[in-house]
Design a protein around this motif. Structure first.
Motif, PDB file in Angstrom:
ATOM      1  N   ARG A   1      30.782  43.477  38.618  1.00 24.04           N
ATOM      2  CA  ARG A   1      31.869  44.041  38.865  1.00 24.04           C
ATOM      3  C   ARG A   1      31.808  45.458  39.922  1.00 24.04           C
ATOM      4  O   ARG A   1      32.185  45.376  41.253  1.00 24.04           O
ATOM      5  CB  ARG A   1      33.001  44.373  38.039  1.00 24.04           C
ATOM      6  CG  ARG A   1      33.894  44.125  37.585  1.00 24.04           C
ATOM      7  CD  ARG A   1      35.239  44.977  37.178  1.00 24.04           C
ATOM      8  NE  ARG A   1      34.954  45.051  35.613  1.00 24.04           N
ATOM      9  CZ  ARG A   1      35.603  44.865  34.924  1.00 24.04           C
ATOM     10  NH1 ARG A   1      37.001  43.278  35.000  1.00 24.04           N
ATOM     11  NH2 ARG A   1      35.602  44.551  33.482  1.00 24.04           N
TER      12      ARG A   1
ATOM     13  N   ARG B   1      29.949  44.767  43.533  1.00 29.46           N
ATOM     14  CA  ARG B   1      30.852  44.247  43.802  1.00 29.46           C
ATOM     15  C   ARG B   1      31.822  44.651  44.824  1.00 29.46           C
ATOM     16  O   ARG B   1      32.087  45.201  45.815  1.00 29.46           O
ATOM     17  CB  ARG B   1      31.967  42.912  43.816  1.00 29.46           C
ATOM     18  CG  ARG B   1      31.891  41.789  43.213  1.00 29.46           C
ATOM     19  CD  ARG B   1      32.230  40.871  42.745  1.00 29.46           C
ATOM     20  NE  ARG B   1      32.133  39.076  43.324  1.00 29.46           N
ATOM     21  CZ  ARG B   1      32.045  38.932  41.690  1.00 29.46           C
ATOM     22  NH1 ARG B   1      33.037  38.951  41.113  1.00 29.46           N
ATOM     23  NH2 ARG B   1      31.833  37.513  41.471  1.00 29.46           N
TER      24      ARG B   1
ATOM     25  N   SER C   1      37.220  45.557  50.527  1.00 31.63           N
ATOM     26  CA  SER C   1      37.744  43.907  49.347  1.00 31.63           C
ATOM     27  C   SER C   1      38.528  43.322  50.340  1.00 31.63           C
ATOM     28  O   SER C   1      38.207  41.724  49.917  1.00 31.63           O
ATOM     29  CB  SER C   1      37.942  45.042  49.436  1.00 31.63           C
ATOM     30  OG  SER C   1      37.743  45.573  47.815  1.00 31.63           O
TER      31      SER C   1
ATOM     32  N   THR D   1      31.332  36.913  48.367  1.00 33.52           N
ATOM     33  CA  THR D   1      31.684  37.473  46.992  1.00 33.52           C
ATOM     34  C   THR D   1      30.469  38.293  46.896  1.00 33.52           C
ATOM     35  O   THR D   1      30.292  39.072  45.725  1.00 33.52           O
ATOM     36  CB  THR D   1      31.874  36.207  45.676  1.00 33.52           C
ATOM     37  OG1 THR D   1      31.109  35.135  46.527  1.00 33.52           O
ATOM     38  CG2 THR D   1      33.855  36.210  45.771  1.00 33.52           C
TER      39      THR D   1
ATOM     40  N   CYS E   1      35.350  34.848  40.996  1.00 36.74           N
ATOM     41  CA  CYS E   1      35.743  36.333  42.035  1.00 36.74           C
ATOM     42  C   CYS E   1      37.307  36.535  40.952  1.00 36.74           C
ATOM     43  O   CYS E   1      38.145  35.264  41.922  1.00 36.74           O
ATOM     44  CB  CYS E   1      35.276  36.973  42.949  1.00 36.74           C
ATOM     45  SG  CYS E   1      36.014  38.409  43.116  1.00 36.74           S
TER      46      CYS E   1
ATOM     47  N   GLU F   1      39.836  42.522  40.576  1.00 34.96           N
ATOM     48  CA  GLU F   1      38.524  43.279  40.814  1.00 34.96           C
ATOM     49  C   GLU F   1      38.601  44.508  41.962  1.00 34.96           C
ATOM     50  O   GLU F   1      38.186  45.423  41.574  1.00 34.96           O
ATOM     51  CB  GLU F   1      37.517  42.214  42.410  1.00 34.96           C
ATOM     52  CG  GLU F   1      36.187  42.698  42.471  1.00 34.96           C
ATOM     53  CD  GLU F   1      35.292  41.890  40.647  1.00 34.96           C
ATOM     54  OE1 GLU F   1      35.233  42.539  40.344  1.00 34.96           O
ATOM     55  OE2 GLU F   1      35.662  40.569  40.017  1.00 34.96           O
TER      56      GLU F   1
END
Lengths: 214, 214
Positions: free
Chosen positions: A133, A136, B145, B155, B187, B192
């Motif tokens: 997490r 990312r 994002s 990703t 994901c 996220e």
DNA sequence: GGCTTGCACGTACGGCGTACGTCCGTCAAT
DNA sequence: ATTGACGGACGTACGCCGTACGTGCAAGCC
């Protein structure tokens, strides 16, 4: 004169050179061939197609970043260093940056930074879920920052240039924007980047750590 | 049959439609013209060139995002809402997202979100310098994002698809990556994204606030 | 009626990626 | 020494692309 034989490496190098000199739009198979003093179709003996060539460019640039990881340093320092290392791309190859971040690389070149980052985060005590997490999240921030820095994404001052006189922005409609115009118009990328990185590091440092490493 | 007259608006709409249906690569002046049942060069009566057309697409998409800002809500809620509103782009127009974030817009369409965000941050007590800094940081994160979400940026699981069997990644070279492969391969974009937004909000909430609003 | 104006459209040019065929130098087997 | 296979460099050609330029037609004005 035994001119150096053509090779994938030489082709990729020429492409990078061309991109940095004239921008990504200037890249064409014909142009690269001309640059190498070679026929267009000769390139296809070493590269299956243009797309693969561009992947090669992305990989080459990516694999040039220098990770100087010190496993003994505090994890916050290691994260900071890795973030900055990644940002070198924008300095060393500004006009190739877009390529690097926008291509799905299915090679080891793209995996190395991920591996390093995950190792660092795991060593900091994050479990797998959180490490992924956090990684990312960092990548999103870094990618967004790089794109801003190399001018792909606006500073989100559309007053970047071109509308120097803030007459174009109606102070009645956009009071904040016009009031802060001087601040929006300039951007110290180094400071801006570090500000975000520090904020992120600080934020994840206080993240509650679970126990079961799974 | 008095077919609707050609117009910039209709052209932009056709372009958006085409992008969403067949991807950005499918867009060409000829293709759009065909879509509208019209000669290629007729487009140029309403749009100076392809680049301007794509800017039009970006503006149109951008101006469709719905900001439902409640000035009475706590600023953290307002920031959260604005971040999510921006992310709608990725849902409503996934294949146009790249266009939206990568074009410098010199129009009001691009300024509105900035104005809202700055107003919110100022109302939260940030001075101009910090408001701009924080805004830039959020934008970087959101842009990064969105690009991940629409599949432009990996990703940073290069194991996204295509290499389902993790034999391609050497566990000796990349222990973390191969160990966390299942996590990297999937994901949940909603979760996220929210994770990052919450982290950022939390981080800036504890930022020391200066006094002099200047 | 004549004239202007605006828009739809066809043609044409230069550049693109790349499929395909040709040519030639090298080298192993004869 | 001759031959044959082979790999790499290259030319040609096709179907795309963006768009400069010119033509023709319909509507609005005098």
């Amino acid at each position: 004169m035994p001119t150096e034989p053509l090779s994938r490496t030489r082709i990729v190098a020429a492409a990078i050179d061309l991109i940095e000199r004239e921008g990504a739009d200037a890249v064409s198979m014909r142009r690269i061939a001309a640059e190498l003093g070679v026929g267009v179709m000769s390139l296809y003996n070493h590269v299956p197609n243009k797309d693969a060539l561009l992947n090669g460019v992305a990989e080459a640039v990516l694999s040039q970043i220098e990770f100087t990881d010190d496993p003994d340093a505090h994890w916050t320092d290691r994260v900071r260093m890795q973030a900055r290392a990644f940002r070198q791309i924008a300095h060393g190859h500004p006009r190739s940056t877009m390529l690097v971040v926008s291509r799905q690389l299915h090679s080891n070149a793209g995996l190395l930074p991920v591996e390093r980052a995950l190792a660092t985060l795991r060593s900091a005590g994050f479990d797998g879920v959180d490490a992924v997490r956090v990684l990312r999240m960092f990548i999103a921030y870094i990618v967004g920052s790089l794109l801003r820095e190399v001018g792909v994404t606006p500073t989100f001052a559309p007053l970047h240039r071109h509308m120097v006189n803030p007459d174009d922005v109606d102070p009645a409609l956009f009071p904040e924007v016009s009031g802060l115009a001087p601040l929006l118009a300039s951007c110290d990328h180094d400071a801006e980047f570090d500000f975000g990185v520090e904020l992120l590091i600080q934020a994840i440092a206080v993240l509650p750590k679970r126990e079961g490493t799974r």
